[in-house]
Design a protein around this motif. Structure first.
Motif, mmCIF file in Angstrom:
data_model
loop_
_atom_site.group_PDB
_atom_site.id
_atom_site.type_symbol
_atom_site.label_atom_id
_atom_site.label_comp_id
_atom_site.label_asym_id
_atom_site.label_seq_id
_atom_site.Cartn_x
_atom_site.Cartn_y
_atom_site.Cartn_z
ATOM 1 N N PRO A 107 28.771 -130.049 44.491
ATOM 2 C CA PRO A 107 27.385 -130.430 44.826
ATOM 3 C C PRO A 107 27.278 -131.331 46.059
ATOM 4 N N ALA A 108 26.206 -131.149 46.795
ATOM 5 C CA ALA A 108 25.914 -131.952 47.984
ATOM 6 C C ALA A 108 25.469 -133.354 47.576
ATOM 7 N N PRO A 109 25.487 -134.290 48.513
ATOM 8 C CA PRO A 109 25.017 -135.646 48.203
ATOM 9 C C PRO A 109 23.552 -135.662 47.756
ATOM 10 N N VAL A 110 23.243 -136.625 46.879
ATOM 11 C CA VAL A 110 21.861 -136.862 46.464
ATOM 12 C C VAL A 110 21.287 -138.071 47.185
ATOM 13 N N ARG A 111 22.196 -138.901 47.779
ATOM 14 C CA ARG A 111 21.787 -140.078 48.553
ATOM 15 C C ARG A 111 22.617 -140.163 49.825
ATOM 16 N N SER A 112 21.994 -140.680 50.873
ATOM 17 C CA SER A 112 22.665 -140.940 52.140
ATOM 18 C C SER A 112 22.334 -142.379 52.520
ATOM 19 N N VAL A 113 23.374 -143.230 52.585
ATOM 20 C CA VAL A 113 23.160 -144.658 52.816
ATOM 21 C C VAL A 113 23.768 -145.104 54.155
ATOM 22 N N TRP A 114 23.295 -146.229 54.642
ATOM 23 C CA TRP A 114 23.701 -146.815 55.928
ATOM 24 C C TRP A 114 23.455 -145.842 57.079
ATOM 25 N N GLU A 115 22.306 -145.164 57.027
ATOM 26 C CA GLU A 115 21.985 -144.197 58.068
ATOM 27 C C GLU A 115 21.721 -144.842 59.431
ATOM 28 N N GLU A 116 21.502 -146.160 59.468
ATOM 29 C CA GLU A 116 21.341 -146.805 60.771
ATOM 30 C C GLU A 116 22.643 -146.738 61.577
ATOM 31 N N ARG A 117 23.751 -146.417 60.922
ATOM 32 C CA ARG A 117 25.050 -146.285 61.594
ATOM 33 C C ARG A 117 25.534 -144.831 61.640
ATOM 34 N N LYS A 118 24.644 -143.921 61.285
ATOM 35 C CA LYS A 118 24.961 -142.487 61.254
ATOM 36 C C LYS A 118 25.145 -141.959 62.672
ATOM 37 N N HIS A 119 26.141 -141.109 62.869
ATOM 38 C CA HIS A 119 26.328 -140.453 64.164
ATOM 39 C C HIS A 119 25.116 -139.581 64.461
ATOM 40 N N ASP A 120 24.682 -139.563 65.713
ATOM 41 C CA ASP A 120 23.456 -138.847 66.091
ATOM 42 C C ASP A 120 23.479 -137.364 65.728
ATOM 43 N N TRP A 121 24.622 -136.739 65.767
ATOM 44 C CA TRP A 121 24.695 -135.300 65.524
ATOM 45 C C TRP A 121 24.792 -134.929 64.046
ATOM 46 N N VAL A 122 24.973 -135.922 63.161
ATOM 47 C CA VAL A 122 25.076 -135.650 61.730
ATOM 48 C C VAL A 122 23.682 -135.445 61.149
ATOM 49 N N VAL A 123 23.510 -134.362 60.402
ATOM 50 C CA VAL A 123 22.236 -134.057 59.749
ATOM 51 C C VAL A 123 22.492 -133.951 58.244
ATOM 52 N N ILE A 124 21.833 -134.807 57.489
ATOM 53 C CA ILE A 124 21.892 -134.747 56.023
ATOM 54 C C ILE A 124 20.537 -134.187 55.580
ATOM 55 N N PRO A 125 20.516 -132.955 55.079
ATOM 56 C CA PRO A 125 19.238 -132.292 54.790
ATOM 57 C C PRO A 125 18.515 -132.855 53.576
ATOM 58 N N GLU A 126 17.226 -132.605 53.533
ATOM 59 C CA GLU A 126 16.406 -132.936 52.378
ATOM 60 C C GLU A 126 16.846 -132.033 51.223
ATOM 61 N N PRO A 127 16.628 -132.400 49.992
ATOM 62 C CA PRO A 127 15.816 -133.478 49.458
ATOM 63 C C PRO A 127 16.592 -134.760 49.191
ATOM 64 N N VAL A 128 17.671 -134.993 49.885
ATOM 65 C CA VAL A 128 18.490 -136.189 49.712
ATOM 66 C C VAL A 128 17.661 -137.443 49.977
ATOM 67 N N GLN A 129 17.902 -138.500 49.169
ATOM 68 C CA GLN A 129 17.277 -139.792 49.441
ATOM 69 C C GLN A 129 17.986 -140.421 50.644
ATOM 70 N N HIS A 130 17.209 -140.931 51.590
ATOM 71 C CA HIS A 130 17.765 -141.510 52.817
ATOM 72 C C HIS A 130 17.480 -143.013 52.847
ATOM 73 N N PHE A 131 18.505 -143.797 53.169
ATOM 74 C CA PHE A 131 18.388 -145.262 53.240
ATOM 75 C C PHE A 131 18.987 -145.763 54.547
ATOM 76 N N PRO A 132 18.244 -146.594 55.312
ATOM 77 C CA PRO A 132 18.778 -147.115 56.563
ATOM 78 C C PRO A 132 19.998 -148.013 56.336
ATOM 79 N N ARG A 133 20.032 -148.698 55.209
ATOM 80 C CA ARG A 133 21.168 -149.549 54.814
ATOM 81 C C ARG A 133 21.573 -149.123 53.411
ATOM 82 N N GLY A 134 22.303 -149.999 52.729
ATOM 83 C CA GLY A 134 22.689 -149.692 51.359
ATOM 84 C C GLY A 134 21.476 -149.663 50.449
ATOM 85 N N ARG A 135 21.598 -148.929 49.386
ATOM 86 C CA ARG A 135 20.508 -148.848 48.416
ATOM 87 C C ARG A 135 20.474 -150.143 47.632
ATOM 88 N N SER A 136 19.311 -150.745 47.516
ATOM 89 C CA SER A 136 19.214 -152.031 46.793
ATOM 90 C C SER A 136 19.048 -151.832 45.317
#
Length: 136
Positions: A107-136
């Motif tokens: 299975p694919a990820p359900v969450r993507s964290v620390w996206e503020e440090r994500k490489h520009d070319w990486v695409v994590i598709p929806e419906p994944v939850q996206h977080f700029p930093r760690g999930r609180s």
């Protein structure tokens, strides 16, 4: 038919038997996971600690997290492959490196964290939850 899966290092001396796919798969783009995995992000599948069976010896590395906790990585002392990890804030869970499972149908990820440090070319598709930093 058994749903059991096996995660293992490159040389096969460290392995983890898993009860099947996890519903909690997380992609992390933090700098530490990039360095830990040697790729633009790390992906861990989380399981209840008592549901997995670890075979072989592991070397442990503990680091502080950006949120003040701890994160432990366990890797094979022979080949160096990361096989599993533990986050201090979730002591009852173990994170298994999805790459160590080697199953393209996992299975694919359900969450993507620390996206503020994500490489520009990486695409994590929806419906994944996206977080700029760690999930609180």
């Amino acid at each position: 038919m058994s749903l059991e899966l096996l995660a293992k290092c490159q040389c096969g001396l460290l392995s983890v038997n898993l009860p099947g796919p996890s519903s909690s798969v997380v992609a992390c783009h933090c700098h530490d996971c990039q360095r830990r995995s040697g790729s633009p992000f790390g992906v861990l599948a989380y399981y209840a600690d008592e549901s997995v069976k670890i075979t072989g010896e592991a070397t442990r590395y503990e680091r502080a997290t950006a949120t003040g906790g701890t994160f432990e990585t366990f890797f094979c002392p022979t080949c160096g492959s990361t096989v599993y990890a533990r986050a201090g804030r979730h002591p009852a869970l173990i994170g298994i490196a999805v790459g160590a499972i080697c199953d393209p149908t996992y299975p694919a990820p359900v969450r993507s964290v620390w996206e503020e440090r994500k490489h520009d070319w990486v695409v994590i598709p929806e419906p994944v939850q996206h977080f700029p930093r760690g999930r609180s």
